[in-house]
Design a protein around this motif. Sequence first.
Motif, PDB file in Angstrom:
ATOM      1  N   LEU A  14       0.852  -1.190   0.000  1.00 30.42           N
ATOM      2  CA  LEU A  14       0.000   0.000   0.000  1.00 30.42           C
ATOM      3  C   LEU A  14       0.883   1.234   0.000  1.00 30.42           C
ATOM      4  O   LEU A  14       1.748   1.376   0.865  1.00 30.42           O
ATOM      5  N   ALA A  15       0.675   2.121  -0.972  1.00 30.10           N
ATOM      6  CA  ALA A  15       1.387   3.401  -1.036  1.00 30.10           C
ATOM      7  C   ALA A  15       0.386   4.513  -0.756  1.00 30.10           C
ATOM      8  O   ALA A  15      -0.674   4.575  -1.379  1.00 30.10           O
ATOM      9  N   ILE A  16       0.728   5.381   0.186  1.00 27.58           N
ATOM     10  CA  ILE A  16      -0.155   6.476   0.593  1.00 27.58           C
ATOM     11  C   ILE A  16       0.536   7.804   0.309  1.00 27.58           C
ATOM     12  O   ILE A  16       1.733   7.962   0.562  1.00 27.58           O
ATOM     13  N   PHE A  17      -0.253   8.751  -0.177  1.00 33.66           N
ATOM     14  CA  PHE A  17       0.266  10.070  -0.536  1.00 33.66           C
ATOM     15  C   PHE A  17      -0.488  11.161   0.205  1.00 33.66           C
ATOM     16  O   PHE A  17      -1.717  11.123   0.290  1.00 33.66           O
ATOM     17  N   ASP A  18       0.255  12.144   0.700  1.00 34.83           N
ATOM     18  CA  ASP A  18      -0.331  13.414   1.104  1.00 34.83           C
ATOM     19  C   ASP A  18      -0.593  14.169  -0.203  1.00 34.83           C
ATOM     20  O   ASP A  18      -0.090  13.764  -1.262  1.00 34.83           O
ATOM     21  N   VAL A  19      -1.348  15.245  -0.148  1.00 34.76           N
ATOM     22  CA  VAL A  19      -1.646  15.984  -1.376  1.00 34.76           C
ATOM     23  C   VAL A  19      -0.864  17.287  -1.455  1.00 34.76           C
ATOM     24  O   VAL A  19       0.058  17.422  -2.246  1.00 34.76           O
ATOM     25  N   ASP A  20      -1.219  18.270  -0.625  1.00 36.84           N
ATOM     26  CA  ASP A  20      -0.603  19.596  -0.713  1.00 36.84           C
ATOM     27  C   ASP A  20       0.873  19.521  -0.333  1.00 36.84           C
ATOM     28  O   ASP A  20       1.232  19.107   0.762  1.00 36.84           O
ATOM     29  N   GLY A  21       1.731  19.876  -1.279  1.00 38.39           N
ATOM     30  CA  GLY A  21       3.168  19.820  -1.063  1.00 38.39           C
ATOM     31  C   GLY A  21       3.796  18.511  -1.496  1.00 38.39           C
ATOM     32  O   GLY A  21       5.018  18.375  -1.487  1.00 38.39           O
ATOM     33  N   VAL A  22       2.979  17.538  -1.877  1.00 37.76           N
ATOM     34  CA  VAL A  22       3.478  16.232  -2.333  1.00 37.76           C
ATOM     35  C   VAL A  22       2.993  15.982  -3.757  1.00 37.76           C
ATOM     36  O   VAL A  22       3.786  15.882  -4.692  1.00 37.76           O
ATOM     37  N   ASP A 112       5.136  17.560   5.621  1.00 36.23           N
ATOM     38  CA  ASP A 112       5.048  18.487   6.746  1.00 36.23           C
ATOM     39  C   ASP A 112       4.768  17.743   8.048  1.00 36.23           C
ATOM     40  O   ASP A 112       4.523  16.532   8.047  1.00 36.23           O
ATOM     41  N   LEU A 113       4.767  18.465   9.128  1.00 40.36           N
ATOM     42  CA  LEU A 113       4.649  17.872  10.456  1.00 40.36           C
ATOM     43  C   LEU A 113       3.447  16.951  10.636  1.00 40.36           C
ATOM     44  O   LEU A 113       3.593  15.900  11.270  1.00 40.36           O
ATOM     45  N   PRO A 114       2.258  17.262  10.097  1.00 40.90           N
ATOM     46  CA  PRO A 114       1.142  16.324  10.266  1.00 40.90           C
ATOM     47  C   PRO A 114       1.381  14.947   9.634  1.00 40.90           C
ATOM     48  O   PRO A 114       0.727  13.974   9.997  1.00 40.90           O
ATOM     49  N   ASP A 115       2.342  14.855   8.714  1.00 40.51           N
ATOM     50  CA  ASP A 115       2.678  13.584   8.068  1.00 40.51           C
ATOM     51  C   ASP A 115       3.653  12.749   8.902  1.00 40.51           C
ATOM     52  O   ASP A 115       3.778  11.541   8.700  1.00 40.51           O
ATOM     53  N   LEU A 116       4.336  13.386   9.808  1.00 44.29           N
ATOM     54  CA  LEU A 116       5.432  12.739  10.525  1.00 44.29           C
ATOM     55  C   LEU A 116       5.045  11.496  11.331  1.00 44.29           C
ATOM     56  O   LEU A 116       5.759  10.490  11.271  1.00 44.29           O
ATOM     57  N   VAL A 128       9.381  14.536   0.585  1.00 40.31           N
ATOM     58  CA  VAL A 128       9.782  15.161  -0.679  1.00 40.31           C
ATOM     59  C   VAL A 128      10.957  16.101  -0.400  1.00 40.31           C
ATOM     60  O   VAL A 128      11.196  16.504   0.743  1.00 40.31           O
ATOM     61  N   ALA A 129      11.699  16.445  -1.450  1.00 39.25           N
ATOM     62  CA  ALA A 129      12.922  17.246  -1.308  1.00 39.25           C
ATOM     63  C   ALA A 129      12.693  18.570  -0.590  1.00 39.25           C
ATOM     64  O   ALA A 129      13.548  19.025   0.162  1.00 39.25           O
ATOM     65  N   ASN A 130      11.547  19.199  -0.820  1.00 38.78           N
ATOM     66  CA  ASN A 130      11.272  20.488  -0.198  1.00 38.78           C
ATOM     67  C   ASN A 130      10.393  20.373   1.044  1.00 38.78           C
ATOM     68  O   ASN A 130       9.786  21.348   1.476  1.00 38.78           O
ATOM     69  N   ALA A 131      10.364  19.208   1.644  1.00 38.99           N
ATOM     70  CA  ALA A 131       9.615  19.023   2.899  1.00 38.99           C
ATOM     71  C   ALA A 131      10.269  19.847   4.003  1.00 38.99           C
ATOM     72  O   ALA A 131      11.439  20.242   3.909  1.00 38.99           O
ATOM     73  N   HIS A 132       9.518  20.070   5.058  1.00 40.80           N
ATOM     74  CA  HIS A 132      10.066  20.753   6.225  1.00 40.80           C
ATOM     75  C   HIS A 132      11.307  19.989   6.693  1.00 40.80           C
ATOM     76  O   HIS A 132      11.332  18.749   6.676  1.00 40.80           O
ATOM     77  N   SER A 133      12.337  20.689   7.122  1.00 42.47           N
ATOM     78  CA  SER A 133      13.615  20.059   7.483  1.00 42.47           C
ATOM     79  C   SER A 133      13.462  19.022   8.597  1.00 42.47           C
ATOM     80  O   SER A 133      14.136  17.983   8.577  1.00 42.47           O
ATOM     81  N   PHE A 134      12.579  19.254   9.541  1.00 42.82           N
ATOM     82  CA  PHE A 134      12.375  18.289  10.633  1.00 42.82           C
ATOM     83  C   PHE A 134      11.792  16.988  10.103  1.00 42.82           C
ATOM     84  O   PHE A 134      12.137  15.910  10.568  1.00 42.82           O
ATOM     85  N   VAL A 135      10.914  17.094   9.119  1.00 41.77           N
ATOM     86  CA  VAL A 135      10.321  15.907   8.499  1.00 41.77           C
ATOM     87  C   VAL A 135      11.383  15.151   7.713  1.00 41.77           C
ATOM     88  O   VAL A 135      11.492  13.927   7.825  1.00 41.77           O
ATOM     89  N   ARG A 136      12.186  15.859   6.925  1.00 43.96           N
ATOM     90  CA  ARG A 136      13.271  15.210   6.169  1.00 43.96           C
ATOM     91  C   ARG A 136      14.226  14.479   7.107  1.00 43.96           C
ATOM     92  O   ARG A 136      14.667  13.378   6.822  1.00 43.96           O
ATOM     93  N   GLN A 137      14.500  15.084   8.234  1.00 48.13           N
ATOM     94  CA  GLN A 137      15.429  14.508   9.212  1.00 48.13           C
ATOM     95  C   GLN A 137      14.924  13.177   9.766  1.00 48.13           C
ATOM     96  O   GLN A 137      15.714  12.288  10.055  1.00 48.13           O
ATOM     97  N   HIS A 138      13.617  13.013   9.892  1.00 43.53           N
ATOM     98  CA  HIS A 138      13.042  11.819  10.511  1.00 43.53           C
ATOM     99  C   HIS A 138      12.483  10.803   9.516  1.00 43.53           C
ATOM    100  O   HIS A 138      11.997   9.749   9.925  1.00 43.53           O
TER     101      HIS A 138
END
Length: 174
Positions: A14-22, A112-116, A128-138
Amino acid sequence: MNGLLAQRAKTIKLAIFDVDGVMTDGRLYFLADGSEFKTFNTLDGHGIKMLIASGVLTAIISGRTTPAVERRANNLGIQHVYQGREDKLAVLEELLAELGLDYSQVAYLGDDLPDLPVIRRVGLGMAVANAHSFVRQHAHGVTSARGGEGAVREFCELILDAQGNLEAAQAAYL
């Protein structure tokens, strides 16, 4: 391909996607009458179609609700669409119960944070490459493409490749 990401992607069902920003570039467009529109990347859309054709289930979980998302999901054949749901982990748990899957069989792409909470719980949680830095980190991994600019396609092809289905999906067009 990163060996750890490939290992995680191998068992995805199962692959799940956020919409805005993804699936979009993250910008919100409002017309004078108050209606909203979104722009989607056609390359991303075809990546989702190839993933579905390979047998991977797909879903959208978005905190916002817009008719454009429902329409895009229908056009692509995305089987499960949840809009207006800010507690994405609760939605994931509902979906897993419905489909009889466990966290390790799920991939998620967010920004973004709600996705974390979902990114950290699933078998393959990516940003994604332009995600919030805290999200990219985790996240387990980060796409080289930005949201709305090919990140979804990259994510889909990572899964297809890890499962040995990318060459066949592409060869169908030769």
